[in-house]
Design an enzyme around this catalytic site. Structure first.
Site, PDB file in Angstrom:
ATOM      1  N   HIS A  61     -18.336  35.913 -17.639  1.00 36.66           N
ATOM      2  CA  HIS A  61     -19.730  36.030 -17.218  1.00 36.66           C
ATOM      3  C   HIS A  61     -19.958  35.291 -15.891  1.00 36.66           C
ATOM      4  O   HIS A  61     -20.681  34.305 -15.823  1.00 36.66           O
ATOM      5  CB  HIS A  61     -20.656  35.471 -18.302  1.00 36.66           C
ATOM      6  CG  HIS A  61     -20.774  36.352 -19.491  1.00 36.66           C
ATOM      7  ND1 HIS A  61     -20.981  35.880 -20.764  1.00 36.66           N
ATOM      8  CD2 HIS A  61     -20.676  37.705 -19.615  1.00 36.66           C
ATOM      9  CE1 HIS A  61     -21.032  36.898 -21.612  1.00 36.66           C
ATOM     10  NE2 HIS A  61     -20.840  38.006 -20.942  1.00 36.66           N
ATOM     11  N   HIS A 110     -13.777  36.722 -25.310  1.00 37.47           N
ATOM     12  CA  HIS A 110     -14.776  36.835 -26.387  1.00 37.47           C
ATOM     13  C   HIS A 110     -14.200  37.491 -27.633  1.00 37.47           C
ATOM     14  O   HIS A 110     -14.714  37.308 -28.728  1.00 37.47           O
ATOM     15  CB  HIS A 110     -15.976  37.677 -25.917  1.00 37.47           C
ATOM     16  CG  HIS A 110     -16.703  37.073 -24.754  1.00 37.47           C
ATOM     17  ND1 HIS A 110     -17.020  35.746 -24.683  1.00 37.47           N
ATOM     18  CD2 HIS A 110     -17.174  37.628 -23.598  1.00 37.47           C
ATOM     19  CE1 HIS A 110     -17.670  35.514 -23.540  1.00 37.47           C
ATOM     20  NE2 HIS A 110     -17.768  36.631 -22.867  1.00 37.47           N
ATOM     21  N   CYS A 167      -9.685  34.268 -26.964  1.00 42.36           N
ATOM     22  CA  CYS A 167      -9.528  32.814 -27.052  1.00 42.36           C
ATOM     23  C   CYS A 167      -8.980  32.449 -28.439  1.00 42.36           C
ATOM     24  O   CYS A 167      -9.456  32.975 -29.456  1.00 42.36           O
ATOM     25  CB  CYS A 167     -10.867  32.135 -26.824  1.00 42.36           C
ATOM     26  SG  CYS A 167     -10.840  30.344 -27.123  1.00 42.36           S
ATOM     27  N   HIS A 201     -24.470  38.753 -28.200  1.00 38.48           N
ATOM     28  CA  HIS A 201     -23.322  38.245 -27.442  1.00 38.48           C
ATOM     29  C   HIS A 201     -22.035  38.930 -27.914  1.00 38.48           C
ATOM     30  O   HIS A 201     -21.819  39.120 -29.109  1.00 38.48           O
ATOM     31  CB  HIS A 201     -23.198  36.719 -27.637  1.00 38.48           C
ATOM     32  CG  HIS A 201     -22.306  36.070 -26.638  1.00 38.48           C
ATOM     33  ND1 HIS A 201     -20.940  36.072 -26.751  1.00 38.48           N
ATOM     34  CD2 HIS A 201     -22.585  35.391 -25.493  1.00 38.48           C
ATOM     35  CE1 HIS A 201     -20.416  35.425 -25.726  1.00 38.48           C
ATOM     36  NE2 HIS A 201     -21.391  35.007 -24.943  1.00 38.48           N
ATOM     37  N   GLU A 225     -19.051  37.879 -28.222  1.00 39.77           N
ATOM     38  CA  GLU A 225     -18.235  37.091 -29.142  1.00 39.77           C
ATOM     39  C   GLU A 225     -18.743  37.240 -30.573  1.00 39.77           C
ATOM     40  O   GLU A 225     -17.959  37.423 -31.507  1.00 39.77           O
ATOM     41  CB  GLU A 225     -18.236  35.613 -28.736  1.00 39.77           C
ATOM     42  CG  GLU A 225     -17.401  34.737 -29.667  1.00 39.77           C
ATOM     43  CD  GLU A 225     -17.531  33.255 -29.372  1.00 39.77           C
ATOM     44  OE1 GLU A 225     -17.603  32.458 -30.338  1.00 39.77           O
ATOM     45  OE2 GLU A 225     -17.565  32.887 -28.179  1.00 39.77           O
ATOM     46  N   CYS A 256     -16.447  25.292 -30.199  1.00 38.68           N
ATOM     47  CA  CYS A 256     -15.268  24.881 -29.427  1.00 38.68           C
ATOM     48  C   CYS A 256     -15.425  23.413 -29.017  1.00 38.68           C
ATOM     49  O   CYS A 256     -16.492  22.992 -28.553  1.00 38.68           O
ATOM     50  CB  CYS A 256     -15.124  25.763 -28.186  1.00 38.68           C
ATOM     51  SG  CYS A 256     -13.818  25.236 -27.068  1.00 38.68           S
ATOM     52  N   SER A 294     -24.514  34.103 -18.898  1.00 41.63           N
ATOM     53  CA  SER A 294     -23.526  33.338 -19.647  1.00 41.63           C
ATOM     54  C   SER A 294     -24.225  32.497 -20.705  1.00 41.63           C
ATOM     55  O   SER A 294     -25.101  31.679 -20.398  1.00 41.63           O
ATOM     56  CB  SER A 294     -22.732  32.427 -18.705  1.00 41.63           C
ATOM     57  OG  SER A 294     -21.986  31.490 -19.429  1.00 41.63           O
ATOM     58  N   ASN A 340     -23.083  29.981 -22.663  1.00 45.44           N
ATOM     59  CA  ASN A 340     -22.896  28.531 -22.612  1.00 45.44           C
ATOM     60  C   ASN A 340     -23.594  27.918 -21.406  1.00 45.44           C
ATOM     61  O   ASN A 340     -24.035  26.780 -21.445  1.00 45.44           O
ATOM     62  CB  ASN A 340     -21.409  28.188 -22.640  1.00 45.44           C
ATOM     63  CG  ASN A 340     -20.661  28.670 -21.420  1.00 45.44           C
ATOM     64  OD1 ASN A 340     -20.671  28.013 -20.392  1.00 45.44           O
ATOM     65  ND2 ASN A 340     -20.000  29.804 -21.525  1.00 45.44           N
ATOM     66  N   SER A 396     -17.485  29.742 -17.578  1.00 46.42           N
ATOM     67  CA  SER A 396     -17.032  30.891 -16.799  1.00 46.42           C
ATOM     68  C   SER A 396     -17.192  30.667 -15.299  1.00 46.42           C
ATOM     69  O   SER A 396     -17.084  31.614 -14.521  1.00 46.42           O
ATOM     70  CB  SER A 396     -17.819  32.145 -17.207  1.00 46.42           C
ATOM     71  OG  SER A 396     -17.575  32.481 -18.546  1.00 46.42           O
TER      72      SER A 396
END
EC number: 1.17.7.4
Length: 677
Positions: A40, A73, A95, A123, A125, A195, A223, A225, A266
């Site tokens: 992203h 993702h 990931c 999202h 993910e 994470c 994005s 995060n 990202s």
């Protein structure tokens, strides 16, 4: 004005791994397509697009000749089936932390558990996680939404429930959600799948925001995060969200004392560095302008020179912390040490001497005190930047020194100007270490200049590429079969060694590395070794060079012809055995056969009755066929010769004994009686 960049800012492990996989595929010459944007970050996506990376929204949209890369993702299980059915080449950059969540929800939902996912349902993910669930799955973004699920689906309270989260979920919101879930679901199992890098990034953002007047959050506006970092920092202090450094010019940073910078997972390192440099420049310019305006307002009518004027001066005095300069006005001119050079350890007397003429730029005029402060460092930087601008247009190669290794690349200085060289442009290969460049002279070209920010981006690789091209052209104009070269081994494969001949790589086939049989080229040479090779064959059309390394004088058959003629007795080593005899090494690279009939002068059933692997024995060379490269050896011939020699020795000994006996008998015989006359 201090600017602090968070240590956790920028690429996380999973994102870096995904981007590296794209570059590795490009370096391998593959057509690359990503299933959705790889990260992203619009700037990075655009850079990859310029390199030929395409984006497919669905599997069926991917070109059939491309390698399809799954982003960090992750995707639903059915997507893998679609890729396999389409016959596409695939590289999975999911990931590892996300893949672990896939495993958790797949296993427990298969056993009948209900899955609760903390995250954004839109999202990728989260959509991928849900795609691995084999039963009921519910997604929530807030504790309130979780409570709503519990009220609307009360039967969940009686079932086993698994609670997981999106890897970038807000840590505090997760903790509140966990407490609420514990109160509602009695058969609950919790997996904290945020994470660890995300948690550390959020914790550092909080700590940095508490110490700052302003927080700058860098990252894509889509994005997840990055937006969470913005929300966290906004609740503590003034915060701005930007994607690139140029957006900073739209804000007024007056009155800000401490500035903190963080970035989403990202965000490439070079964008973070640009933000840091731009912010420093903006704040420094604000300070300079305030000082200059104050002096101008105070002494405008008395000034005979002005700030920013370029002047030429003569050095009249040298002190430990400054030099005195005459610029031809009523002012006493001086240049502080920090305006003379960037090197804090340098001494003025090592840079200039009395009587030197130097170019300067006026920094501050004080007509009341009759002084003017000037800067050689800033003049050089301006002149150097002008040269850099010209070099960007003309393609001129500049010389500089790497002074710093930073996230995403290196900094080189030339003419007093700092030039940022991204890691992708700093070395000939992406695997080369940036640390090896530190404090080394380098040649580079200017790729991009941003005059308004006095920013330049350079490329060492562009120069190396041109140099290699020139060497390649020179090589092909001079190359001929039989010509000898000295080159460094660049790489080893199972079938040979690649040698740099100066702009062109040639290959020494494994069969050409040694007269003896070897299993791998590393038995003869290693990467970095310099070999003397000769051109064995040239394929000019395909630009391929075959090299020879073995020397005729080292040919074991020539050594055999010279030193081991037929009839030679030598010691050999048994290397293998068959039903009809044993093979023995005479010299490295040359084996001969001891036929079973030549092993012993007595009949034997098999060679193993007398010999064993590794045993050393004496043999006689009885025949050599150089055309068929066959050598016959005999142990029996030596045994028979030894037996004949022994018999002859025994016979000789018997003869000697008889002679000695006869002589003794003659000496002891009585003389005959005398005859009377």
């Amino acid at each position: 004005m201090p600017i602090t960049v968070a240590q956790t800012a920028g690429f996380c492990f999973g994102v870096k791994r995904a981007v590296d996989m794209v570059y590795e595929a490009l370096d391998a010459g593959k057509q690359v397509c990503t299933l959705g944007p790889i990260i992203h970050n619009p700037q990075m996506v655009e850079e990859l697009s310029q390199k030929g990376v395409r984006i497919a929204g669905r599997v069926e949209d991917a070109p059939r000749d491309a390698t399809l890369i799954i982003r960090s993702h992750g995707v639903a299980g059915e997507v893998y089936e679609q890729i396999e059915k389409a016959g596409l080449g695939m590289a999975d950059a999911t990931c590892p932390f996300v893949a672990k969540i896939h495993q958790i929800v797949a296993e427990h939902s298969k056993e009948g558990a209900v899955i609760l996912v903390a995250g954004d349902p839109e999202h990728p993910e989260v959509q991928g996680i849900c795609g691995h669930c084999r039963g009921p799955v519910y997604v929530f973004k807030t504790p309130e939404k979780l409570q709503e699920i519990a009220e609307n689906v009360p039967e969940l309270c009686e079932k086993p429930v698994i609670l997981v989260s999106q890897t970038t979920f807000n840590k505090k919101v997760w903790e509140k959600s966990v407490e609420m879930a514990k109160k509602v679901y009695t058969n609950l199992k919790i997996f904290d799948t945020i994470c660890s890098a995300t948690a550390r990034r959020q914790e550092e953002a909080v700590s940095l925001a508490e110490k700052s007047d302003l927080m700058i959050v860098v990252g894509g506006r889509h994005s997840s995060n990055t937006l969470k970092l913005f929300d966290i920092c906004s609740s503590i202090c003034d915060t701005v969200l930007i994607e690139t450094a140029k957006e900073l010019y739209a804000y007024d940073f007056g009155g800000k004392i401490k500035v903190g910078v963080t970035a989403g997972a990202s965000t490439p390192a070079f964008i973070i560095k640009e933000v840091q440099l731009t912010m420093s420049e903006i704040l420094n310019n604000n300070n300079i302008e305030e000082d200059v305006n104050f002096e101008e307002a105070l002494e405008q009518s008395l000034k005979s020179t002005y700030n920013g004027e370029k002047v030429t001066g003569i050095v009249t005095g040298i002190a430990p912390n400054e030099i005195s300069v005459d610029i031809g006005t009523k002012h006493a001119g001086y240049v502080p040490l920090h305006e003379l050079t960037d090197d804090p350890t340098a001494k003025p007397e090592d840079i200039v001497k009395k009587g030197d003429e130097i170019n300067l730029i006026v920094v501050r005029v004080n007509d009341v005190e009759g002084t003017v402060m000037m800067s050689k460092r800033r003049y050089d930087a301006i002149a150097g930047f002008e040269k850099i601008c010209e070099a960007a247009e003309t393609g001129e190669i500049l010389e500089g020194v790497v002074v710093e290794v930073v996230k995403g690349g290196v900094i080189a200085t030339t003419g007093g100007v700092r030039v940022f060289i991204p890691a992708s442009q700093a070395t000939a290969s992406r695997n080369d270490s940036l640390e090896d460049l530190l404090r080394k002279p380098v040649s580079f070209k200017i790729l991009e200049v941003k005059p308004e920010r006095r920013r330049a981006i350079g490329s060492i690789r562009a120069v190396l590429r041109e140099q290699r091209k020139a060497l390649e052209e020179k090589f092909w104009s001079e190359v001929e079969v039989g010509k000898v070269y000295h080159g460094a081994v660049k790489s080893l494969t199972s079938y040979g060694a690649f040698v740099d001949l100066g702009g062109v790589d040639g290959m020494v086939h494994i069969s050409e590395l040694s007269w003896s049989r070897i299993k791998h080229p590393s038995e003869v040479c290693n990467v970095g070794d310099v070999l003397e090779v000769y051109i064995k064959d040239i394929d000019a059309e395909n630009k391929k060079i075959s090299l020879g390394f073995k020397k005729a004088e080292d040919n074991p058959w020539e050594i055999l012809k010279r030193d081991y003629p037929v009839g030679t007795v030598c010691k050999v080593k048994i290397v293998s055995m068959t039903a009809f005899g044993a093979f023995a090494q005479i010299i490295p690279g040359i084996d001969g056969l001891i036929h079973i009939s030549q092993i012993s002068n007595e009949r034997i059933n098999k060679p193993q009755d007398v010999l064993s692997i590794g045993q050393e024995v004496d043999v006689k060379i009885t025949d050599i066929d150089f055309e068929k490269k066959r050598i016959s050896l005999s142990m029996r011939a030596l045994i028979e010769e030894q037996e004949v020699a022994a018999q002859e020795a025994a016979a000789q000994e018997d003869m000697q004994s008889m002679l000695e006996f006869a002589q003794q008998a003659a000496e002891t015989e009585e003389p005959a009686p005398e005859t009377a006359e």
